[in-house]
Design a protein around this motif. Sequence first.
Motif, PDB file in Angstrom:
ATOM      1  N   GLU A   1       0.852  -1.174   0.000  1.00  0.00           N
ATOM      2  CA  GLU A   1       0.000   0.000   0.000  1.00  0.00           C
ATOM      3  C   GLU A   1       0.895   1.233   0.000  1.00  0.00           C
ATOM      4  O   GLU A   1       1.712   1.418   0.893  1.00  0.00           O
ATOM      5  CB  GLU A   1      -0.887  -0.026   1.247  1.00  0.00           C
ATOM      6  CG  GLU A   1      -2.050   0.901   1.190  1.00  0.00           C
ATOM      7  CD  GLU A   1      -3.114   0.469   0.202  1.00  0.00           C
ATOM      8  OE1 GLU A   1      -3.702   1.360  -0.419  1.00  0.00           O
ATOM      9  OE2 GLU A   1      -3.349  -0.739   0.047  1.00  0.00           O
TER      10      GLU A   1
ATOM     11  N   ASN B   1      -0.175   4.440   0.015  1.00  0.00           N
ATOM     12  CA  ASN B   1      -0.724   5.492   0.855  1.00  0.00           C
ATOM     13  C   ASN B   1      -1.703   4.859   1.849  1.00  0.00           C
ATOM     14  O   ASN B   1      -2.912   4.970   1.682  1.00  0.00           O
ATOM     15  CB  ASN B   1      -1.431   6.533  -0.022  1.00  0.00           C
ATOM     16  CG  ASN B   1      -1.806   7.769   0.757  1.00  0.00           C
ATOM     17  OD1 ASN B   1      -1.424   7.916   1.907  1.00  0.00           O
ATOM     18  ND2 ASN B   1      -2.572   8.645   0.141  1.00  0.00           N
ATOM     19  N   PRO B   2      -1.176   4.196   2.888  1.00  0.00           N
ATOM     20  CA  PRO B   2      -2.066   3.527   3.832  1.00  0.00           C
ATOM     21  C   PRO B   2      -2.879   4.537   4.640  1.00  0.00           C
ATOM     22  O   PRO B   2      -2.461   5.677   4.839  1.00  0.00           O
ATOM     23  CB  PRO B   2      -1.116   2.750   4.737  1.00  0.00           C
ATOM     24  CG  PRO B   2       0.177   3.470   4.648  1.00  0.00           C
ATOM     25  CD  PRO B   2       0.220   4.059   3.251  1.00  0.00           C
ATOM     26  N   LEU B   3      -4.038   4.113   5.090  1.00  0.00           N
ATOM     27  CA  LEU B   3      -4.884   4.980   5.903  1.00  0.00           C
ATOM     28  C   LEU B   3      -4.262   5.159   7.286  1.00  0.00           C
ATOM     29  O   LEU B   3      -3.612   4.261   7.808  1.00  0.00           O
ATOM     30  CB  LEU B   3      -6.270   4.364   6.044  1.00  0.00           C
ATOM     31  CG  LEU B   3      -7.073   4.250   4.764  1.00  0.00           C
ATOM     32  CD1 LEU B   3      -8.352   3.461   5.031  1.00  0.00           C
ATOM     33  CD2 LEU B   3      -7.400   5.606   4.207  1.00  0.00           C
ATOM     34  N   PRO B   4      -4.457   6.323   7.905  1.00  0.00           N
ATOM     35  CA  PRO B   4      -3.909   6.532   9.247  1.00  0.00           C
ATOM     36  C   PRO B   4      -4.657   5.679  10.270  1.00  0.00           C
ATOM     37  O   PRO B   4      -5.777   5.246  10.030  1.00  0.00           O
ATOM     38  CB  PRO B   4      -4.150   8.025   9.498  1.00  0.00           C
ATOM     39  CG  PRO B   4      -5.231   8.408   8.556  1.00  0.00           C
ATOM     40  CD  PRO B   4      -5.130   7.502   7.387  1.00  0.00           C
TER      41      PRO B   4
ATOM     42  N   GLU C   1      -6.787   4.659  13.567  1.00  0.00           N
ATOM     43  CA  GLU C   1      -8.028   5.241  14.072  1.00  0.00           C
ATOM     44  C   GLU C   1      -7.750   6.262  15.172  1.00  0.00           C
ATOM     45  O   GLU C   1      -8.422   7.288  15.260  1.00  0.00           O
ATOM     46  CB  GLU C   1      -8.928   4.125  14.600  1.00  0.00           C
ATOM     47  CG  GLU C   1     -10.344   4.580  14.881  1.00  0.00           C
ATOM     48  CD  GLU C   1     -11.274   3.426  15.209  1.00  0.00           C
ATOM     49  OE1 GLU C   1     -12.242   3.677  15.941  1.00  0.00           O
ATOM     50  OE2 GLU C   1     -11.028   2.312  14.748  1.00  0.00           O
TER      51      GLU C   1
ATOM     52  N   THR D   1      -5.193   8.242  15.422  1.00  0.00           N
ATOM     53  CA  THR D   1      -4.711   9.466  14.794  1.00  0.00           C
ATOM     54  C   THR D   1      -5.881  10.293  14.275  1.00  0.00           C
ATOM     55  O   THR D   1      -5.912  11.519  14.436  1.00  0.00           O
ATOM     56  CB  THR D   1      -3.756   9.130  13.627  1.00  0.00           C
ATOM     57  OG1 THR D   1      -2.742   8.249  14.106  1.00  0.00           O
ATOM     58  CG2 THR D   1      -3.129  10.368  13.040  1.00  0.00           C
ATOM     59  N   ILE D   2      -6.861   9.639  13.679  1.00  0.00           N
ATOM     60  CA  ILE D   2      -8.032  10.340  13.163  1.00  0.00           C
ATOM     61  C   ILE D   2      -8.800  10.989  14.310  1.00  0.00           C
ATOM     62  O   ILE D   2      -9.215  12.148  14.217  1.00  0.00           O
ATOM     63  CB  ILE D   2      -8.938   9.363  12.383  1.00  0.00           C
ATOM     64  CG1 ILE D   2      -8.205   8.846  11.152  1.00  0.00           C
ATOM     65  CG2 ILE D   2     -10.244  10.031  11.984  1.00  0.00           C
ATOM     66  CD1 ILE D   2      -8.914   7.733  10.426  1.00  0.00           C
TER      67      ILE D   2
ATOM     68  N   LYS E   1      -7.025  14.125  15.600  1.00  0.00           N
ATOM     69  CA  LYS E   1      -7.184  15.267  14.686  1.00  0.00           C
ATOM     70  C   LYS E   1      -8.579  15.857  14.780  1.00  0.00           C
ATOM     71  O   LYS E   1      -8.748  17.077  14.733  1.00  0.00           O
ATOM     72  CB  LYS E   1      -6.864  14.854  13.258  1.00  0.00           C
ATOM     73  CG  LYS E   1      -5.389  14.632  13.025  1.00  0.00           C
ATOM     74  CD  LYS E   1      -5.090  14.369  11.586  1.00  0.00           C
ATOM     75  CE  LYS E   1      -3.590  14.204  11.380  1.00  0.00           C
ATOM     76  NZ  LYS E   1      -3.236  14.099   9.971  1.00  0.00           N
TER      77      LYS E   1
END
Length: 43
Positions: free
Chosen positions: A25, A27-30, A32, A34-35, A38
């Motif tokens: 991958e 561009n892996p997703l951040p 949970e 981290t989200i 933010k």
Amino acid sequence: MSSKPSVAEIEKFNKLKLKKTETQEKNPLPAEETIEQKQEGES
């Protein structure tokens, strides 16, 4: 001759000639957490 292969050519294609590759991958997703951090910072 057209540039597209005919059905007969596809049917006789040897899949064993293909190399195995590992997909990575780019561009892996951040994570949970981290989200959530933010979203809390924006409020």
